[in-house]
Design an enzyme around this catalytic site. Structure first.
Site, PDB file in Angstrom:
ATOM      1  N   TYR A  42      -5.397  -0.577  -8.912  1.00 44.35           N
ATOM      2  CA  TYR A  42      -6.647   0.169  -8.752  1.00 44.35           C
ATOM      3  C   TYR A  42      -6.406   1.575  -8.200  1.00 44.35           C
ATOM      4  CZ  TYR A  42      -9.856  -3.866  -9.336  1.00 44.35           C
ATOM      5  OH  TYR A  42     -10.589  -4.914  -9.816  1.00 44.35           O
ATOM      6  N   GLY A  43      -5.268   1.784  -7.561  1.00 44.34           N
ATOM      7  CA  GLY A  43      -5.036   3.024  -6.824  1.00 44.34           C
ATOM      8  C   GLY A  43      -5.107   4.287  -7.655  1.00 44.34           C
ATOM      9  N   ASN A  74      -7.099  -2.474   0.191  1.00 45.88           N
ATOM     10  CA  ASN A  74      -7.390  -1.240   0.909  1.00 45.88           C
ATOM     11  C   ASN A  74      -8.057  -0.205   0.013  1.00 45.88           C
ATOM     12  OD1 ASN A  74      -5.938  -1.097   3.838  1.00 45.88           O
ATOM     13  ND2 ASN A  74      -4.868  -2.496   2.478  1.00 45.88           N
ATOM     14  N   THR A  75      -7.664  -0.156  -1.267  1.00 40.68           N
ATOM     15  CA  THR A  75      -8.262   0.813  -2.179  1.00 40.68           C
ATOM     16  C   THR A  75      -9.753   0.551  -2.344  1.00 40.68           C
ATOM     17  OG1 THR A  75      -6.165   1.008  -3.384  1.00 40.68           O
ATOM     18  CG2 THR A  75      -8.133   1.807  -4.487  1.00 40.68           C
ATOM     19  N   GLU A 154       3.735  -6.646  -8.358  1.00 37.59           N
ATOM     20  CA  GLU A 154       3.043  -7.512  -9.314  1.00 37.59           C
ATOM     21  C   GLU A 154       4.017  -8.112 -10.333  1.00 37.59           C
ATOM     22  OE1 GLU A 154      -0.195  -8.511  -9.725  1.00 37.59           O
ATOM     23  OE2 GLU A 154      -0.829  -7.575  -7.829  1.00 37.59           O
ATOM     24  N   CYS A 187      -1.825  -1.256   2.302  1.00 34.65           N
ATOM     25  CA  CYS A 187      -2.086  -1.966   1.051  1.00 34.65           C
ATOM     26  C   CYS A 187      -1.680  -3.410   1.286  1.00 34.65           C
ATOM     27  CB  CYS A 187      -1.275  -1.358  -0.099  1.00 34.65           C
ATOM     28  SG  CYS A 187      -1.383  -2.283  -1.650  1.00 34.65           S
ATOM     29  N   THR A 188      -2.521  -4.361   0.885  1.00 33.08           N
ATOM     30  CA  THR A 188      -2.206  -5.763   1.157  1.00 33.08           C
ATOM     31  C   THR A 188      -1.035  -6.285   0.324  1.00 33.08           C
ATOM     32  OG1 THR A 188      -4.012  -6.371  -0.358  1.00 33.08           O
ATOM     33  CG2 THR A 188      -4.482  -6.421   2.014  1.00 33.08           C
TER      34      THR A 188
END
Length: 272
Positions: A42-43, A74-75, A154, A187-188
């Protein structure tokens, strides 16, 4: 008392890093998690797109009858929390950034040089820096976008020389030039590579948003008298792209076999 599940969501697998803390602190709670693995990261996306995706996922979790929504990203936390709280006024919604910023502000030593590493979207929003500097006027806060880390995580390239090289690429100049002594994993996904970071910088004080989110969940449920008194059913994990890597990383992060969990595909009508 409320035995309905807690809903979690993230752009991908990273938000699962908060869940072991929940399982340890609140063993009676059941989890419903959604990872938007088909559209991660998403960043690099626009705030409007992130808000649109977040609404789709939140609607899915509400249909699962969750008692709380945890934005384990976080994003999303940097751009979508007010919108989601307005859409769902009766459901407590917790983001990553405020709990982490509070803990960092409380624990950091005087005149600390605090580094935030995060996605480009989180860095551009500037929420971490704003919140920490509001609470601590004596510290300096520096931010660094690390866009390649989430895709590598990922892909499952966590304990790999490629990850070590990429981490060094982003952090080497950033830490030394700004004399960083405290590093926030904004960021998680990043707790999964904490070991790589500690190998490079063993003296850094490192804060994980994943742990702070779990603490915030516990406090909020206690304050609202919504803690579960028993766990009813399996924890559920859904993804918009149910890859082998997604399942493997869930097993690794949670220390459980997939047969102990409910894991499924859910595309949320993506593309329609």
């Amino acid at each position: 008392m409320d035995n309905r599940p807690i809903g979690f969501f993230d752009s991908g697998i990273g938000g699962v890093t908060s869940i072991p803390y929940i399982m340890k602190m609140l063993p009676n709670e059941r989890i419903v998690f959604y990872g938007d693995t088909a559209r991660t990261p998403y960043g690099s996306k626009s705030p409007d797109t992130i808000r649109e995706f977040s609404l789709q996922i939140a609607d899915f979790l509400v249909k699962k009858n969750v008692k709380m929504i945890v934005i384990a990203c976080n994003t999303v936390s940097s751009v979508a929390v007010p919108m989601l709280r307005e859409k769902y006024p009766d459901i407590p919604i917790i983001g990553c950034i405020t709990p982490t910023a509070k803990e960092v502000s409380k624990i950091s030593k005087p005149n600390a040089n605090i580094g935030i590493i995060a996605t480009r979207g989180t860095v551009n929003a500037g929420v971490y820096q704003q919140k920490i500097e509001e609470m601590r006027s004596d510290v300096k806060v520096f931010s660094k976008a690390c866009p390649a880390l989430v895709p590598l995580i990922e892909e499952g390239l966590i304990d790999h020389e490629i990850m070590d090289m990429t981490t060094k690429y982003y952090l080497e100049g950033f830490v030394e030039e700004n004399q960083i002594d405290t590093l926030v994993l904004g960021c998680t996904h990043y707790p999964l590579i904490k070991r790589s970071i500690q190998k490079l910088y063993p003296d850094l004080e490192i804060f994980s948003s994943s742990k702070e989110v779990a603490k915030a969940v516990e406090l909020e449920l206690e304050a609202r008298d919504m803690l579960a008194d028993q766990k009813e059913g399996k924890d559920e994990f859904y993804a918009s792209d149910l890859s082998e890597t997604f399942v493997t990383l869930i097993e690794k992060i949670l220390g459980q076999e997939k047969d102990e969990l409910k894991i499924g595909f859910e595309d949320l009508d993506i593309g329609e």
